[in-house]
Scaffold this motif. Structure first.
Motif, short mmCIF file in Angstrom:
data_model
loop_
_atom_site.label_atom_id
_atom_site.label_comp_id
_atom_site.label_asym_id
_atom_site.label_seq_id
_atom_site.Cartn_x
_atom_site.Cartn_y
_atom_site.Cartn_z
N SER A 229 1.00 -1.47 0.03
CA SER A 229 0.01 -0.06 0.03
C SER A 229 0.88 1.32 -0.10
O SER A 229 1.99 1.26 0.84
CB SER A 229 -0.76 0.11 1.17
OG SER A 229 -1.51 1.12 1.24
N GLN A 230 0.38 2.34 -0.69
CA GLN A 230 1.21 3.73 -0.67
C GLN A 230 0.85 4.46 0.49
O GLN A 230 1.55 5.35 0.67
CB GLN A 230 0.81 4.29 -1.88
CG GLN A 230 1.14 3.85 -3.14
CD GLN A 230 0.89 4.48 -4.51
OE1 GLN A 230 -0.24 4.90 -5.00
NE2 GLN A 230 1.83 5.14 -4.87
N GLN A 231 0.05 3.86 1.29
CA GLN A 231 -0.33 4.67 2.72
C GLN A 231 0.29 3.99 3.63
O GLN A 231 0.25 2.84 3.98
CB GLN A 231 -1.77 4.63 2.74
CG GLN A 231 -2.36 5.64 3.94
CD GLN A 231 -1.96 6.77 3.89
OE1 GLN A 231 -2.17 7.33 2.99
NE2 GLN A 231 -1.57 7.50 5.11
N ARG A 232 1.21 4.77 4.41
CA ARG A 232 2.04 4.36 5.47
C ARG A 232 1.30 4.06 6.88
O ARG A 232 0.19 4.82 6.82
CB ARG A 232 3.34 5.08 5.68
CG ARG A 232 2.95 6.47 6.40
CD ARG A 232 4.18 7.14 6.53
NE ARG A 232 3.89 8.68 7.31
CZ ARG A 232 3.66 9.59 6.93
NH1 ARG A 232 3.79 9.95 5.76
NH2 ARG A 232 3.69 10.76 7.88
N GLY A 233 1.80 3.12 7.70
CA GLY A 233 1.16 3.05 8.75
C GLY A 233 1.38 4.17 9.94
O GLY A 233 2.17 5.16 9.38
N LYS A 234 1.06 4.21 11.13
CA LYS A 234 1.10 5.07 11.99
C LYS A 234 2.65 4.90 12.75
O LYS A 234 2.87 4.01 12.86
CB LYS A 234 0.10 4.99 13.10
CG LYS A 234 -1.51 5.37 12.87
CD LYS A 234 -2.54 5.07 13.82
CE LYS A 234 -3.67 5.35 13.53
NZ LYS A 234 -4.72 4.93 14.48
#
Length: 427
Positions: A229-234
């Motif tokens: 995914s292009q959205q990183r985690g926290k």
């Protein structure tokens, strides 16, 4: 150049007899060696030792636009740099400078010179991708790098991505990347580098930790929704990228175990495992039906069962010699998957040959081999089977499941291990 010869490596970082060893990386699913044999930089375990001359690097100048200096840094094969492509019009280049206090080791699928430890995909059953080229690898060519302090306490830190032959790391437009508050850039690689640190060390009291993702700059994040995914985690500010004894590193296709030099000094040796094997065989365990004496084969023999090979019903744990009866033939089920009925207790379940776990680095204690993983039949100490049965190892790009460390075969759902019941001789 630093030595890859494991026989000449001291087991303690403080030792002055030979090179200082920071630790070792051991590939899960390899029971002592690669299926095709250990060759050069492609092997089942790799020792990280202090180099004669430091080769560590650290970030220095940040070029926020395509300046001549940025272009020079990328094209200069003597200059380490990381390029973050934000758009077709903008690329941020971070120069890296030499760090005389650290040594850098790089791990990946590529066989190019910058890679110190070549790792290929490990398949269940102890195979690796070299045996099946039809499988497309998900391991990055330049997967990660480990930076070790050359002086005590010899800490080792892990970072996603490795420098290529031109000493560059390129994060394209599609890679997850961002600018930090201090102006530095950071990002994640396509399939990511996941790390799990055990709680309470790597010992009898060990418990699994939480899987995290490491960034290119060594920051810690929760896992992405999917591996790429292009959205990183926290961000997880309370944790860091320093490896501890027993840390697991997953490269999306192969998982490595990190053992510190001090941890290895308290780990059973292959000689100790051989002594336990001989002690077990000296007890002359018998098949309770055929009354023939059973014996575990030598640690070097781990492929074809012989006539004295112990077999076990892995639902009840009763150990027998091999016999061909007790199974109901089902044409729809392969012979290896056929369940058998134990003649001692009538329990039905997998009936498999038993093999001793030969990779000493996977053991959390030095106790006798009393338990087997289900359904593969690898045998080791009870505490060791209990520990690995609790660990959800990454599988593919989104799944997790517990697996035998010796062959990476997924463990049974009901119980990942069983206590073995040996029949003593009647005389």
């Amino acid at each position: 150049m630093f030595s890859l010869d494991q026989e000449n490596i001291s087991t303690s970082p403080a030792s002055t007899k030979g090179p200082v060893k920071y630790g070792e990386l051991i590939v899960l699913g390899c029971n002592g060696s690669l299926p095709s044999g250990d060759k050069g930089r492609r092997k089942s375990r790799f020792a990280l030792c202090r180099r004669n001359k430091s080769n560590g690097v650290k970030p220095s100048t940040v070029h926020s636009s395509c300046t001549p200096q940025a272009a020079k840094a990328v094209s200069n094969k003597e200059q380490h740099s990381i390029s973050y492509t934000l758009s077709r019009a903008q690329t941020v280049v971070v120069e890296y400078t030499h760090d005389s206090n650290t040594d850098m080791f790089q791990i990946g699928r590529s066989t190019e010179i910058p890679i110190d430890f070549v790792v290929t995909d490990t398949l269940p059953g102890g195979q690796n991708q070299a045996d099946d080229q039809a499988v497309q690898s998900t391991i990055s060519r330049f997967a990660c790098r480990i930076i070790c302090q050359r002086n005590p306490p010899f800490s080792a830190r892990i970072y996603a991505a490795g420098f290529d032959s031109s000493k560059n790391i390129f994060l394209g437009e599609k890679a997850a990347k961002w600018r930090m508050q201090d102006g530095q850039m950071d990002g994640l690689t396509t399939n990511g580098v996941l790390v799990m640190h055990p709680r309470h060390g790597f010992s009898q009291g060990s418990k699994p930790g939480v899987w995290r993702e490491m960034s290119v700059c060594g920051n810690v994040f929760t896992l992405r929704e999917t591996r790429s995914s292009q959205q990183r985690g926290k961000t997880v500010d309370s944790e860091c990228n320093e490896l501890v004894d027993g840390s697991l590193i997953d490269l999306c296709g192969a998982t490595l175990l990190w053992r510190t030099a001090d941890g290895l000094a308290h780990t059973p040796t292959v000689k100790h495992l051989e002594a336990l094997r001989q002690e077990l065989n000296a007890g002359r365990p018998q098949c309770p039906v055929g009354l023939n004496t059973l014996a575990f084969p030598s640690l070097r023999r781990k492929d074809v069962p012989d006539e004295k090979q112990p077999w076990a019903y892995l639902r009840c744990g009763h150990v027998h010699g091999y016999h061909g009866w007790g199974g109901r033939r089902d044409p729809a089920v392969e012979a290896e998957q056929q369940e058998r009925e134990c003649p001692m207790c009538r329990t039905r379940g997998p009936y498999k040959p038993l093999w001793l776990g030969c990779e000493a680095g996977f053991y959390v204690d030095a106790e006798p081999p009393t338990h087997a993983f289900v359904p593969c039949g690898h045998v080791c100490s009870g505490m060791t089977t209990a520990y690995w049965s609790q660990i959800p190892l990454p599988h593919g790009t989104h799944a997790f499941h517990a697996a035998c460390p010796f062959c990476i075969q997924p463990l049974g759902r009901e119980s990942g291990c069983i206590r073995l019941i040996f029949q003593s001789p009647l005389d």
